[in-house]
Design an enzyme around this catalytic site. Structure first.
Site, PDB file in Angstrom:
ATOM      1  CE  LYS A 171       0.203  -6.110  -4.954  1.00 30.16           C
ATOM      2  NZ  LYS A 171      -0.849  -5.405  -4.175  1.00 30.16           N
ATOM      3  CB  CYS A 211      -0.687  -7.117  -0.909  1.00 33.48           C
ATOM      4  SG  CYS A 211      -2.475  -7.033  -0.675  1.00 33.48           S
ATOM      5  CD  GLU A 219       0.262  -3.749  -0.807  1.00 33.21           C
ATOM      6  OE1 GLU A 219       0.580  -4.252  -1.894  1.00 33.21           O
ATOM      7  OE2 GLU A 219      -0.911  -3.770  -0.375  1.00 33.21           O
TER       8      GLU A 219
END
Length: 320
Positions: free
Chosen positions: A137, A171, A47
């Protein structure tokens, strides 16, 4: 076992040339070529690898409002972020095409139409070198919210990577049941999760996702220590003083559809790790549980997902 059921994947657990976009991309390109040379059809990176995870925020009073120190570091972060529209990933796409290998890469994205806001974005480049998705994200975690904006559902898609259907999440998104379900519902049987690093994040969760989805699950993690802070960075002396030791120790791993380890979490070791996976194992595992198939009960449960790219201009949007 049929050769057509097999896919060799590479997990690149590396440290970035922290907060330096071009130098980190050069390192990524080198890893892609090495992975392709070893016969991998997919290589996965951690990430926010390009140009790096914002480790400084927690350690240097990142929540102080109108801090000149934080503004200086953030301005540098913006300068080193990836703008896909400007061609910052063109050389990487060319390498993917040349080597006939697919890539999942975590970047800090600064889109041309979103001011100077930054997004934690997972980019998928196919074996023809084409960017097929850029997943921002959906919710940055904790201190990340001080430097990253909230993403959208545009990149919650899967891709055909014969013989598998692959999808990925950033994540902490991997803890979100509905985000996982969105990918499952699109046929995912190879799940990619990317992390800044730390085996505490992957050791328990990755086998759980594998058992839930009856899919292969990959975790690609990064590495970071105080030795990765270079003197040319803004506030480098402050960061070196406050960010001592290891902040990301890796933890890259791969679980099989039954939750067993094919690659146990790798700690404090930089390198490229290889696993060969067999689609026949997925088909066998789906007999007893298929969460988007015979166990899904769409007559009872349905999931609605907004996959529009977020914009202040209301116009038709394209992927990615």
């Amino acid at each position: 076992m049929s050769q057509s059921d097999l896919l060799k994947i590479a997990i690149a657990q590396i440290a970035p040339e922290w907060l330096h976009r071009e130098a980190t991309l050069q390192k990524v390109v080198h890893c892609v070529k090495e992975a392709a040379g070893s016969g991998a059809g997919l290589v996965v990176f951690g990430e926010a690898l390009v140009p790096g995870y914002p480790f400084w925020v927690e350690k240097t009073d990142g929540a102080v409002f109108e801090s000149a120190i934080q503004q200086e570091i953030f301005a540098h972060y913006v300068n080193e972020a990836v703008c896909i529209e400007h061609g910052d990933l063109d050389s990487l796409c060319a390498t993917a095409s040349e080597c006939k290998i697919a890539i999942y890469l975590g970047v800090i994205e600064q889109p041309r139409d979103r001011g100077r806001s930054l997004y934690c974005t997972l980019v998928y480049i196919d074996q023809q070198g084409i960017i097929q998705s850029a997943h921002r994200k959906v919710m940055p975690t904790y201190e990340e919210r001080l430097v990253w904006a909230m993403g959208d559902g545009n990149g919650l898609v899967t891709h055909s990577l014969a013989p598998f259907t692959v999808g990925g999440l950033n994540c902490w998104e991997n803890w979100l049941p509905l985000a996982r379900a969105t990918l499952y519902a699109q046929g995912e049987d190879l799940h990619v999760s990317v992390w800044p690093g730390n085996d505490r994040n992957t050791r328990d969760l990755i086998p759980m996702i594998a058992r839930e989805s009856r899919s292969y699950v990959v975790a690609a993690c990064g590495l970071f220590t105080d030795k990765d802070i270079t003197d040319d960075l803004p506030q480098s002396h402050l960061m070196k003083d406050q960010m001592s030791g290891t902040l990301a120790n890796g933890g890259s791993c791969v679980a099989a559809p039954d939750g067993s380890w094919l690659l146990e979490p790798v700690i404090d070791q930089e390198g490229i790790f290889y696993v060969e996976i067999d689609h026949q194992k997925v088909r066998a595992a789906r007999l007893s549980l298929d969460v988007s198939g015979h166990y899904s009960r769409p007559d009872i449960f349905q999931l609605e997902v907004n996959q529009q790219r977020a914009s202040i201009l209301k116009k038709p949007q394209k992927n990615p």
